[in-house]
Design a protein around this motif. Structure first.
Motif, PDB file in Angstrom:
ATOM      1  N   TRP A 153       3.939   5.298   0.899  1.00 31.32           N
ATOM      2  CA  TRP A 153       3.843   3.861   1.175  1.00 31.32           C
ATOM      3  C   TRP A 153       3.691   3.595   2.668  1.00 31.32           C
ATOM      4  N   TYR A 154       4.302   4.399   3.485  1.00 24.39           N
ATOM      5  CA  TYR A 154       4.142   4.216   4.934  1.00 24.39           C
ATOM      6  C   TYR A 154       2.724   4.573   5.349  1.00 24.39           C
ATOM      7  N   ASN A 189       0.637   1.397   3.802  1.00 21.30           N
ATOM      8  CA  ASN A 189       0.845   0.110   4.460  1.00 21.30           C
ATOM      9  C   ASN A 189       0.526   0.175   5.951  1.00 21.30           C
ATOM     10  N   THR A 241       8.201  -2.930   5.634  1.00 22.27           N
ATOM     11  CA  THR A 241       8.186  -2.085   4.445  1.00 22.27           C
ATOM     12  C   THR A 241       9.572  -1.497   4.174  1.00 22.27           C
ATOM     13  N   LEU A 285       9.074  -2.025  -2.456  1.00 21.89           N
ATOM     14  CA  LEU A 285       7.846  -1.506  -1.846  1.00 21.89           C
ATOM     15  C   LEU A 285       6.609  -2.200  -2.405  1.00 21.89           C
ATOM     16  N   THR A 313       3.931  -4.851  -0.240  1.00 20.58           N
ATOM     17  CA  THR A 313       2.633  -4.264   0.102  1.00 20.58           C
ATOM     18  C   THR A 313       1.603  -5.312   0.518  1.00 20.58           C
ATOM     19  N   CYS A 339       2.879  -7.227   3.954  1.00 23.44           N
ATOM     20  CA  CYS A 339       3.587  -6.416   4.960  1.00 23.44           C
ATOM     21  C   CYS A 339       3.178  -6.705   6.394  1.00 23.44           C
TER      22      CYS A 339
END
Length: 232
Positions: free
Chosen positions: A2-3, A6, A31, A66, A70, A73
C-alpha cells in the motif's frame, strides 16, 4: 504494498524540486493513520462486543483503513485520515453484518473490505479533501469542494464503477452458474474446500478434539471453538 501504491502514485519523487517527495511523505502519513485507526477501532470492538481480542478482525480493520484512505490519501489532512479510518471500520462492520444477514457467502469479507470501504473512500474525497491539498497534489484549482460539486462527482464515480463491475462480472458468473460450474458440490461444501481441493484435514489437538475456527465479525477467525469428536 500500500505504501508503494499510495506514495508511488505521485509518479515523480525525483522531480519538482522535492515537492513530489514531500507529497509522497504526507501520503505515507495519512495512509498509516487511517490503517492504524481501522485496526484500533475493530480491536476495541472485538474486545468489548465479542469479549476477546480478535486478531483476524483487527487485521481486517487495517485493510478497511487502507482501502478507505486510498482514494483521498493525497488530498486530506492527517486529522481527516483519522476520521476516514474510523468511519471505514464502521462501514466494514456494517457491510459484513449486512451480507451475512442476506445469506451471502463471503468468508474472507472481501466485499466489506474492498467494495464497501472502497466506495466510502471514494465518497470521502468529496467530504474531507481541501482545495489547497487538491491544488498541491494535482495543480488544479476550483471551488468544487465548497460548491458540493466534488461530492457529486465522487458519488457519480461510485455509481459508474459499481455498474461497470456488476455488468462485466455478470458476463462471467451467470454463464458459469447456468453451466453448473459456479459452485462446488454440497458434499464438498460440507467437507470444506481445504479438504476437497487441497487435502488439508481439520486440525487436531490433544484429547481427540477438533479445532474449528469461526467467522470474522460474528465469531472471529482466531477464536477457537473446541468440539469433542464423541460428544455426549
Amino acid at each position: 504494498g500500500w505504501y508503494g501504491f499510495n506514495c508511488g502514485s505521485t509518479l515523480g519523487a525525483g522531480s519538482g524540486n522535492g515537492a513530489y517527495m514531500n507529497l509522497a511523505s504526507k501520503v505515507a502519513v495519512t495512509t498509516t493513520i487511517a490503517a492504524a485507526m481501522g485496526a484500533i477501532c475493530l480491536m476495541l470492538y472485538s474486545r468489548i462486543v465479542q469479549g476477546y481480542f480478535n486478531l483476524s478482525l483487527c487485521l481486517n480493520g487495517v485493510l478497511a483503513g487502507l482501502v478507505s484512505i486510498t482514494a483521498p490519501c493525497s488530498v486530506v489532512e492527517p486529522w481527516a485520515a483519522m476520521m476516514i479510518g474510523i468511519i471505514g471500520s464502521g462501514v466494514y462492520l456494517g457491510a459484513s453484518s449486512g451480507i451475512k444477514a442476506l445469506g451471502i457467502d463471503d468468508p474472507l469479507d472481501a466485499f466489506p473490505v474492498h467494495g464497501a470501504c472502497g466506495a466510502w473512500g471514494v465518497l470521502s474525497v468529496g467530504i474531507f479533501a481541501t482545495r489547497s491539498n487538491i491544488n498541491r497534489a494535482y495543480s488544479f484549482d476550483n471551488d468544487a469542494m465548497t460548491s458540493g460539486n466534488q461530492f457529486a462527482n465522487q458519488l457519480l464515480a461510485v455509481v459508474v464503477i459499481g455498474s461497470w463491475v456488476a455488468a462485466t462480472t455478470s458476463c462471467v458468473f451467470f454463464p458459469l452458474k447456468f453451466a453448473g460450474l459456479l459452485r462446488v458440490s454440497e458434499e464438498d461444501e460440507d467437507q470444506g474446500l481445504d479438504v476437497s481441493e487441497h487435502g488439508v484435514e481439520l486440525d487436531k489437538i490433544e484429547g481427540g478434539e477438533d479445532v474449528k475456527r469461526a467467522g470474522s465479525v460474528d465469531g472471529g477467525a482466531g477464536q477457537e471453538e473446541k468440539a469433542l469428536n464423541n460428544a455426549v
